[in-house]
Structures are given as structure tokens and as C-alpha cells.
Design a protein around this motif. Structure first.
Motif, PDB file in Angstrom:
ATOM      1  N   LEU A   1     -36.724 -42.064  -7.499  1.00 50.39           N
ATOM      2  CA  LEU A   1     -36.076 -41.247  -8.396  1.00 50.39           C
ATOM      3  C   LEU A   1     -35.167 -40.645  -7.568  1.00 50.39           C
ATOM      4  CD1 LEU A   1     -36.481 -39.324 -11.039  1.00 50.39           C
ATOM      5  CD2 LEU A   1     -37.642 -37.837  -9.557  1.00 50.39           C
ATOM      6  N   ILE A   2     -34.045 -40.505  -8.141  1.00 52.58           N
ATOM      7  CA  ILE A   2     -32.646 -40.149  -7.326  1.00 52.58           C
ATOM      8  C   ILE A   2     -32.107 -38.967  -7.885  1.00 52.58           C
ATOM      9  CG2 ILE A   2     -30.398 -40.713  -6.352  1.00 52.58           C
ATOM     10  CD1 ILE A   2     -31.438 -43.629  -6.186  1.00 52.58           C
ATOM     11  N   TRP A   3     -32.221 -37.671  -7.530  1.00 49.40           N
ATOM     12  CA  TRP A   3     -31.406 -36.464  -7.994  1.00 49.40           C
ATOM     13  C   TRP A   3     -30.021 -36.650  -7.588  1.00 49.40           C
ATOM     14  CZ3 TRP A   3     -34.120 -33.591 -11.195  1.00 49.40           C
ATOM     15  CH2 TRP A   3     -35.632 -33.403 -11.133  1.00 49.40           C
ATOM     16  N   GLY A   4     -28.983 -36.070  -8.552  1.00 47.59           N
ATOM     17  CA  GLY A   4     -27.790 -36.153  -8.382  1.00 47.59           C
ATOM     18  C   GLY A   4     -27.342 -37.817  -8.104  1.00 47.59           C
ATOM     19  N   ALA A   5     -27.579 -38.592  -8.858  1.00 47.15           N
ATOM     20  CA  ALA A   5     -27.341 -39.870  -8.585  1.00 47.15           C
ATOM     21  C   ALA A   5     -25.864 -40.388  -8.503  1.00 47.15           C
ATOM     22  CB  ALA A   5     -28.251 -40.888  -9.524  1.00 47.15           C
TER      23      ALA A   5
ATOM     24  N   GLY B   1     -23.456 -38.275  -7.182  1.00 43.08           N
ATOM     25  CA  GLY B   1     -22.958 -37.307  -6.147  1.00 43.08           C
ATOM     26  C   GLY B   1     -22.986 -38.008  -4.822  1.00 43.08           C
ATOM     27  N   GLY B   2     -22.392 -37.295  -3.769  1.00 45.62           N
ATOM     28  CA  GLY B   2     -22.033 -37.831  -2.462  1.00 45.62           C
ATOM     29  C   GLY B   2     -23.255 -38.605  -1.906  1.00 45.62           C
ATOM     30  N   LEU B   3     -24.361 -37.895  -1.903  1.00 42.30           N
ATOM     31  CA  LEU B   3     -25.677 -38.716  -1.498  1.00 42.30           C
ATOM     32  C   LEU B   3     -26.321 -39.578  -2.426  1.00 42.30           C
ATOM     33  CD1 LEU B   3     -27.321 -35.741   0.266  1.00 42.30           C
ATOM     34  CD2 LEU B   3     -26.783 -37.863   1.284  1.00 42.30           C
ATOM     35  N   GLY B   4     -26.358 -39.290  -3.693  1.00 44.40           N
ATOM     36  CA  GLY B   4     -27.080 -39.949  -4.557  1.00 44.40           C
ATOM     37  C   GLY B   4     -26.585 -41.109  -4.865  1.00 44.40           C
ATOM     38  N   SER B   5     -25.062 -41.146  -4.920  1.00 46.71           N
ATOM     39  CA  SER B   5     -24.336 -42.553  -5.331  1.00 46.71           C
ATOM     40  C   SER B   5     -24.571 -43.580  -4.242  1.00 46.71           C
ATOM     41  CB  SER B   5     -22.806 -42.242  -5.273  1.00 46.71           C
ATOM     42  OG  SER B   5     -22.317 -41.710  -3.841  1.00 46.71           O
ATOM     43  N   TYR B   6     -24.876 -43.348  -2.994  1.00 46.15           N
ATOM     44  CA  TYR B   6     -25.276 -44.087  -2.068  1.00 46.15           C
ATOM     45  C   TYR B   6     -26.604 -44.650  -2.074  1.00 46.15           C
ATOM     46  CZ  TYR B   6     -20.645 -43.634   0.002  1.00 46.15           C
ATOM     47  OH  TYR B   6     -19.237 -43.602  -0.011  1.00 46.15           O
ATOM     48  N   ALA B   7     -27.520 -43.693  -2.299  1.00 46.22           N
ATOM     49  CA  ALA B   7     -29.017 -44.094  -2.576  1.00 46.22           C
ATOM     50  C   ALA B   7     -29.048 -44.804  -3.633  1.00 46.22           C
ATOM     51  CB  ALA B   7     -29.676 -42.800  -2.739  1.00 46.22           C
ATOM     52  N   THR B   8     -28.632 -44.687  -4.875  1.00 52.25           N
ATOM     53  CA  THR B   8     -28.351 -45.593  -5.755  1.00 52.25           C
ATOM     54  C   THR B   8     -28.005 -47.030  -5.414  1.00 52.25           C
ATOM     55  OG1 THR B   8     -28.022 -43.870  -7.450  1.00 52.25           O
ATOM     56  CG2 THR B   8     -27.450 -46.023  -8.109  1.00 52.25           C
ATOM     57  N   GLN B   9     -26.887 -47.270  -5.009  1.00 50.76           N
ATOM     58  CA  GLN B   9     -26.578 -48.408  -4.154  1.00 50.76           C
ATOM     59  C   GLN B   9     -27.455 -49.264  -3.278  1.00 50.76           C
ATOM     60  OE1 GLN B   9     -22.087 -49.183  -3.222  1.00 50.76           O
ATOM     61  NE2 GLN B   9     -22.211 -46.801  -3.526  1.00 50.76           N
TER      62      GLN B   9
ATOM     63  N   GLU C   1     -34.879 -36.541  -2.592  1.00 56.05           N
ATOM     64  CA  GLU C   1     -34.940 -35.056  -2.848  1.00 56.05           C
ATOM     65  C   GLU C   1     -33.522 -34.524  -1.924  1.00 56.05           C
ATOM     66  OE1 GLU C   1     -35.168 -32.051  -3.574  1.00 56.05           O
ATOM     67  OE2 GLU C   1     -36.386 -32.200  -5.270  1.00 56.05           O
ATOM     68  N   HIS C   2     -32.956 -33.644  -2.438  1.00 55.46           N
ATOM     69  CA  HIS C   2     -31.906 -32.863  -1.646  1.00 55.46           C
ATOM     70  C   HIS C   2     -31.357 -31.551  -2.358  1.00 55.46           C
ATOM     71  CE1 HIS C   2     -28.667 -34.689  -4.167  1.00 55.46           C
ATOM     72  NE2 HIS C   2     -29.510 -35.832  -4.280  1.00 55.46           N
ATOM     73  N   PRO C   3     -31.818 -31.552  -3.826  1.00 52.07           N
ATOM     74  CA  PRO C   3     -31.176 -30.263  -4.484  1.00 52.07           C
ATOM     75  C   PRO C   3     -32.216 -29.024  -3.996  1.00 52.07           C
ATOM     76  CG  PRO C   3     -31.533 -31.857  -6.079  1.00 52.07           C
ATOM     77  CD  PRO C   3     -32.158 -32.544  -4.898  1.00 52.07           C
TER      78      PRO C   3
ATOM     79  N   THR D   1     -44.110 -40.810  -1.918  1.00 49.93           N
ATOM     80  CA  THR D   1     -43.269 -40.206  -0.919  1.00 49.93           C
ATOM     81  C   THR D   1     -42.042 -39.461  -1.501  1.00 49.93           C
ATOM     82  OG1 THR D   1     -44.003 -41.966   0.831  1.00 49.93           O
ATOM     83  CG2 THR D   1     -42.076 -40.359   1.151  1.00 49.93           C
ATOM     84  N   ILE D   2     -42.239 -38.042  -1.226  1.00 47.94           N
ATOM     85  CA  ILE D   2     -40.992 -37.092  -1.457  1.00 47.94           C
ATOM     86  C   ILE D   2     -40.128 -37.012  -0.077  1.00 47.94           C
ATOM     87  CG2 ILE D   2     -40.247 -34.824  -2.245  1.00 47.94           C
ATOM     88  CD1 ILE D   2     -43.866 -35.841  -2.786  1.00 47.94           C
ATOM     89  N   VAL D   3     -39.035 -37.502   0.116  1.00 44.86           N
ATOM     90  CA  VAL D   3     -38.195 -37.500   1.142  1.00 44.86           C
ATOM     91  C   VAL D   3     -36.985 -36.401   0.944  1.00 44.86           C
ATOM     92  CG1 VAL D   3     -36.989 -39.781   0.792  1.00 44.86           C
ATOM     93  CG2 VAL D   3     -37.372 -38.819   3.035  1.00 44.86           C
ATOM     94  N   THR D   4     -37.023 -35.517   1.824  1.00 40.80           N
ATOM     95  CA  THR D   4     -35.985 -34.554   1.354  1.00 40.80           C
ATOM     96  C   THR D   4     -35.242 -34.424   2.961  1.00 40.80           C
ATOM     97  OG1 THR D   4     -35.725 -32.265   1.052  1.00 40.80           O
ATOM     98  CG2 THR D   4     -37.656 -32.754   2.355  1.00 40.80           C
ATOM     99  N   CYS D   5     -33.694 -34.139   2.409  1.00 36.36           N
ATOM    100  CA  CYS D   5     -32.857 -34.164   3.519  1.00 36.36           C
ATOM    101  C   CYS D   5     -32.048 -32.744   3.394  1.00 36.36           C
ATOM    102  CB  CYS D   5     -31.788 -35.360   3.540  1.00 36.36           C
ATOM    103  SG  CYS D   5     -30.443 -35.316   2.118  1.00 36.36           S
TER     104      CYS D   5
END
Length: 450
Positions: A234-238, A240-248, A321-323, A340-344
């Protein structure tokens, strides 16, 4: 527009036959243009809500002196940079003024005292060319085309030698240190430097650094979630700046991203990246908080049901997670048993609230993740250089318009990343591998076209 003090630098960078000797012989300018905040303005937004604080009022374009070069350091001519959320935090003096970071750093050594100034040159990304290296630097030389990651470490403590992110003197360059990348010249430690991807322009190469490395550690590295093939993520803000890389990273690693976005346009960008499971939370009306004090578990349950519709009945293995405050209760709830919930980060608020029954009774884990160590940053940049992961640059601003760029990021008016031209006179310069670029041009332009 460059000033006379840096025009000669730009001329040599743009000369097709310039050599390392030419760069080494180039006289350093006495000053350069830089985006700054001012110490005497740290209280300018007192009493305002975060949303009402305007980076256009606090960010200045100043002419500042070139800093002294120390051992293990490099001065880099910055061709382009980008705006990250830490630049927004700096500009609105939240959660605290960054001048406290600079004061504490300045007390650690005579060399570090250079950073404690009444102005702070901000910015945690760059693509550019090495101008000078200090004593003890052997790998990098004047004329090298580089990008920089933003981890600054001292490594005088044993704690940092297994994972440099654990160094007690770990700092984020351009946020917790001075002389950042939103400027015509930047001061970095040599172990921040990495090769510039040859198929990208200066502004494209500058955009991934912080967010790409952060997403790599958070999602892929064993120090983060350790994503594996087949994972539902699950990618919040997919978009956005972080989420677009997580999606890739999820797509490239054989996982299934479940992308959460806030508009049809952002949903379309995720589909262009190759994601199939996309949730437009605005269109579907999710409201995880009844009011400022009470969350709504019924909305967590509805959200979890929607995720299972998209995954064939499965809960997510990993929540990216980042919001923070706005979404964290839902994130803990929807992760699968043992997940796992991983937050930055906590861009919507730092006080996270969740129902601990869904954590302890289902053996879930919360993992904190912060930027990346040199190895992780290098691996993330290597994937960019090979054309496996692509920049998500959507728009580029002039250095003098950085305040507007930060405002747009603050108000979430952007897609992916926004770039800033420093010494580069226009977009599209700096490409030295046109063949690789041609193979990946649609992906490189994906966010620009949107």
C-alpha cells in the motif's frame, strides 16, 4: 540568470572539449547565488496555521560567499536541484527553525563552525560538476559530473560503521547543514557524491536523489521493509515525490503496488507507471477522522475492504507510510497479520494515533526509516543510471522562482518532483548518452506529459 562571478564556471562546463585540467585551473568565484532563509525572520509566521505559511515570503535569493573547503569535502557547481518537503519545512520554520541545527553543528568543531551563519543555504539535491576537492579526496576530481545524496556523517563513532544512518552525528545536508543544493555552488562531503546518470538532463538527474534513496531504503532495503516478489504494497501519495519511486520499486521488484492518490489525474499517472490497483481516496470519500480528536474505525474497515477488492481478497504485506497523523490509524489496521508499516515522515502531523490491538494481536511491525546510507543511495542511483527506475520530474523552475516551487509543493499543487535550474541556462542540457535516453524517453517524460 548567472552573475559574472559564476559565468566563467558555466562557460567551462558547457565547453565540449573541457578537461579536468581546465576545471582545476578555473578560478573559484568569490560568491554565488543561493536560496536562503534568514535567522532574523525565524518568527515571521508566528500564530499562523501551517497551511497559511507562505514560502514565497521567507525564501530569498542572495549572493553569498563561497565557503572554505575542508578535508574530505568537495565544491560542486550546481547545474540543477529540486525541492523536497524538507525545504518546505525549512521555509516555514517547522517543526523548528533549522538555525538550531546549524548552531549545534557549529559547536562540534572549528570546521563545522562555518555552518553557523545568520543565513541558511537550503536544498538537499543536486546535479552538477566537481570544481574542487579537499585533502584526502581521491575518488573524485574537478570536472566529474555528479549527483549528490544528502547524508552527511562524521563516522567518528563505532555506531555508524554498520549502518551510517546510525552515526550519532548523522545529518541531512541542506537541512541540518548549510551550503545546500538550491544554489549555484554547493559544499558537500565527498562521500555524498555519485555518478550523474548519463542519459538524463541536469534537472532530471537532480530530481531523484533524496526521494529515490529514501524510498529504496524504506521499501527495498533490509533496513526497511525488505520487500519481496509478490508482496502487496500500500503506497500513500503514490504519484508524489516519495510515492512515485515506491511505486516504481514495487513494480520493478515483482510486487503489487496498491496506489492511493487524491485525484483522477494522479490516478492516471500511477496507471501510466504500470500500476493496476489504484484508489482515488477523494473520489471514494474516505474520511479517517470524524473530527480533530476522534478517528473513524468504520472508515478503516471500508478502506480495507476496498484494498481486498483490488488484491483478490488479500491484505497488504507492507504499508509505505509518510503522511503520518491523517493516515496512520488506517495504515496499522489494513496491514495483514504479520505485516509491516514502514514510516519515513509525517507530512500531515507528527502525533500518530492508532489502535494498538490491531498491532500487537496481529503481530504487525512498525519500522522507522530515515533517508538512506551511502550504499543504499548508490544502489538507488545505479538503478536510475541503468534506466530501471525513472525520474518523476513534472515541472522545472528558475532559481529565482524557488519560493513559488516550494509553495506549490507545500500546497500539494505538483505531481512527482519539481526541479530548479541553478547554473543550467535552460532545460534539456547535460545528456551524454542519447541512445539510452531514446529507449526510455516515454518513461522519462511520463510526469512532464501529465
Amino acid at each position: 540568470m548567472t552573475t559574472s562571478s559564476t559565468r566563467e564556471v558555466l562557460d567551462v562546463i558547457q565547453a565540449p572539449d573541457a578537461t579536468a585540467a581546465d576545471f582545476a585551473a578555473l578560478p573559484l568565484p568569490a560568491s554565488y547565488r543561493a536560496v536562503t532563509v534568514h535567522k532574523d525572520e525565524a518568527g515571521m509566521f508566528a500564530g499562523l496555521e501551517s497551511r497559511d505559511k507562505d514560502p514565497r515570503k521567507s525564501l530569498h535569493l542572495d549572493e553569498v560567499p563561497v565557503p572554505e573547503l575542508g578535508p574530505g569535502e568537495a565544491l560542486v557547481a550546481v547545474m540543477a536541484s529540486s525541492v523536497n518537503y524538507n525545504s518546505v519545512w525549512t521555509s516555514i520554520f517547522e517543526p523548528v527553525s533549522t538555525f538550531g541545527f546549524l548552531e549545534r553543528y557549529g559547536r562540534t568543531s572549528p570546521l563545522a563552525a562555518r555552518h553557523d551563519l545568520p543565513y541558511h543555504v537550503i536544498g538537499s539535491d543536486l546535479a552538477g560538476v566537481v570544481l574542487r576537492t579537499g585533502p584526502g579526496v581521491n575518488k573524485w576530481h574537478p570536472g566529474d559530473r555528479v549527483v549528490a545524496h544528502c547524508l552527511s556523517v562524521e563516522l567518528e563513532s563505532a555506531d555508524g560503521h554498520d549502518d551510517t544512518m546510525l552515526d550519532p552525528e548523522q545529518r541531512i545536508w541542506g537541512f541540518e547543514t548549510n551550503f545546500g543544493g538550491l544554489a549555484e555552488i554547493a559544499l558537500v562531503k565527498a562521500n555524498q557524491l555519485m555518478p550523474k546518470p548519463a542519459h538524463l538532463s541536469w534537472e532530471e538527474a537532480a530530481a531523484p536523489g533524496l526521494v529515490n534513496s529514501t524510498a529504496y531504503r524504506q521499501l527495498v532495503s533490509r533496513n526497511g521493509a525488505g520487500m519481496k516478489q509478490g508482496d502487496n504494497v500500500l503506497i500513500w501519495g503514490a504519484s508524489g515525490g516519495l510515492g512515485s519511486y515506491a511505486t516504481q520499486f514495487a513494480l520493478a521488484g515483482g510486487a503489487n503496488p496498491v496506489c492511493v492518490v487524491s485525484s483522477p489525474q494522479k490516478a492516471e499517472i500511477c496507471r501510466r507507471m504500470g500500476a493496476e490497483a489504484v484508489i482515488d481516496r477523494s473520489a471514494e470519500g474516505y474520511r479517517f477522522w470524524k473530527d480533530d480528536r476522534h478517528q473513524d474505525p468504520r472508515e478503516w474497515k471500508r478502506f480495507g475492504g476496498r484494498i481486498r477488492e483490488l488484491t483478490g481478497g488479500e491484505d497488504v504485506d507492507i504499508v509505505f507510510e509518510h503522511p503520518g497523523r491523517e493516515t496512520f490509524g488506517a495504515s496499522v489496521y489494513v496491514a495483514r497479520k504479520g505485516g509491516t508499516i514502514v514510516t519515513c515522515a509525517s507530512t500531515s502531523g507528527y502525533t500518530h494515533e492508532y489502535d494498538n490491538r490491531y498491532l500487537w494481536m496481529s503481530l504487525k511491525r512498525i519500522v522507522g526509516s530515515h533517508f538512506a546510507n551511502y550504499r543504499e543511495a548508490w544502489e538507488a542511483n545505479r538503478l536510475i543510471a541503468k534506466g530501471r527506475i525513472h525520474p518523476t520530474l513534472s515541472r522545472t523552475y528558475r532559481l529565482e522562482d524557488t519560493g513559488q516551487a516550494a509553495y506549490d509543493v507545500h500546497r500539494n499543487l505538483h505531481q512527482g518532483k519539481v526541479g530548479v535550474l541553478a547554473l543550467a541556462p535552460r532545460e534539456g542540457l547535460g545528456v551524454t548518452d542519447p541512445e539510452l535516453r531514446a529507449r526510455h524517453l516515454p518513461a522519462i517524460n511520463r510526469f512532464k506529459d501529465a
